[in-house]
Design a protein around this motif. Sequence first.
Motif, short mmCIF file in Angstrom:
data_model
loop_
_atom_site.label_atom_id
_atom_site.label_comp_id
_atom_site.label_asym_id
_atom_site.label_seq_id
_atom_site.Cartn_x
_atom_site.Cartn_y
_atom_site.Cartn_z
N SER A 1 42.99 60.04 79.21
CA SER A 1 44.20 59.24 79.35
C SER A 1 44.95 59.62 80.62
CB SER A 1 45.12 59.47 78.14
OG SER A 1 46.40 58.92 78.37
N ASP B 1 40.33 48.38 74.68
CA ASP B 1 40.36 49.50 75.63
C ASP B 1 40.86 48.98 76.97
OD1 ASP B 1 40.02 51.70 77.17
OD2 ASP B 1 37.84 51.74 77.05
N VAL C 1 38.69 47.11 68.29
CA VAL C 1 38.96 48.09 69.34
C VAL C 1 39.31 47.36 70.63
CG1 VAL C 1 38.03 49.96 70.76
CG2 VAL C 1 37.42 49.82 68.35
N ALA D 1 36.76 52.81 79.11
CA ALA D 1 36.29 54.19 79.09
C ALA D 1 34.79 54.31 79.27
CB ALA D 1 36.70 54.86 77.77
N ASP D 2 34.00 53.43 78.64
CA ASP D 2 32.55 53.56 78.69
C ASP D 2 31.88 52.59 79.65
OD1 ASP D 2 33.11 51.29 77.25
OD2 ASP D 2 31.55 51.62 75.74
N ALA E 1 36.98 58.73 78.73
CA ALA E 1 38.07 58.31 77.86
C ALA E 1 39.36 59.07 78.11
CB ALA E 1 37.66 58.47 76.40
N LEU F 1 35.61 44.57 81.92
CA LEU F 1 36.73 45.02 81.11
C LEU F 1 37.48 43.83 80.51
CD1 LEU F 1 38.86 47.22 80.24
CD2 LEU F 1 39.99 46.74 82.42
N SER G 1 36.66 41.12 72.16
CA SER G 1 37.11 41.96 71.05
C SER G 1 38.20 41.27 70.24
CB SER G 1 37.62 43.30 71.58
OG SER G 1 36.58 44.02 72.18
N GLU H 1 42.23 52.17 69.84
CA GLU H 1 41.83 52.46 71.22
C GLU H 1 40.97 53.71 71.24
OE1 GLU H 1 45.00 52.65 74.10
OE2 GLU H 1 46.17 51.15 73.00
N PRO H 2 39.96 53.75 72.11
CA PRO H 2 39.09 54.93 72.16
C PRO H 2 39.79 56.17 72.68
CG PRO H 2 38.52 53.40 73.92
CD PRO H 2 39.50 52.69 73.02
N GLN H 3 40.91 56.02 73.40
CA GLN H 3 41.63 57.18 73.95
C GLN H 3 42.44 57.93 72.89
OE1 GLN H 3 41.81 54.13 75.41
NE2 GLN H 3 40.75 54.42 77.34
N TYR I 1 49.26 45.97 76.23
CA TYR I 1 48.55 44.73 76.54
C TYR I 1 49.46 43.55 76.85
CZ TYR I 1 45.21 47.71 74.26
OH TYR I 1 44.44 48.80 73.94
#
Length: 329
Positions: free
Chosen positions: A63, A295, A293, A299-300, A61, A311, A318, A272-274, A226
């Motif tokens: 950045s 991303d 969420v 990240a994962d 994760a 992705l 999502s 966002e997970p970051q 985005y």
Amino acid sequence: MRRSLVGLLLAGSLLTIPAVSRAAAQAGVAPAVVATIKPIHSLVASVMRGAGEPTLLIRGAASPHSYALRPSGARALRRARLVFWVGEGLETALKRPLGSLLRRGALVTLLEARGLILLPARRSGTRRAGAWEAGGGGLKKTQAGEGNPAGDGGGIDPHIWLDPRNAQRMARKIAAELSRVDPGNAALYRKNAAALSRRLDSLTGEIRTELDPLAGAPYVVFHDAYRYFESRFGLSPAGAIAVAPGRRPGAKRLTLIRRKIRSLRVACILAEPQFTPRLVKTVMEGTGARLGVLDPLGADLEPGGDMYFSLMRRMASSLRTCLAPEAGR
């Protein structure tokens, strides 16, 4: 006479051995290649399939705006023949390490790929409560032989991989750069890039079908990452919580954004997970909006040639789940 003939044959064979060995090595050993972020690594891995594996620099994760280079990453950069990155407008933390560690290799800035659809970075002000100002800029396409502005991207949004059309253009540049340093595998790189382009066409149609029913539904993101995805698939974001990565919005801005969410009846806020989720939860209080969420870096997700497709599909899923949860049942 016989001895002379044998001598000539032996001499000829000795002369051809180095050339054959060089050709075999050229065709069989791929150069050391590094890619900075997972989506770019995925495109490079697809183009290199059957020849070699690129090294991924930024994992998990972390950045790209604030990444701290590890010793293993420094070693990879020293060995690299090619390093693929978007550009210093995205991987800001890598500008100095790349300048000092990249010794024998070439740095390939994918933001300079020919034919990219480029979007100016959107302006976001507290006066408009987190909504983007009008005149944020339309499409801009690089012309053949021209590159993008240097430095911070010249006001260009650097999240270029989130449009599959741009991924196709980048795949062509990746294949061309690999062919330059590894001509023995040039045909393979071109073939892989063409196959990747066909897969990206199919992916675009698949995501468009999934997201078409959501056109016009407003939502708020954590930060404005985005725009390429939204432009390609006709989505309608209402604004962003953070002005920029690493800049915490003030209390006044958060209050104004919350009002905007209520006035527009925004159904979905995407974290966002970051970045810390606490700000998102603060903005959501009392609005009735759902939390989702997004991303942009995966990240994962497992690195590799298929990661880019996972992705993009997950981003579409999502958005659909958060904006129209009944459609996901």
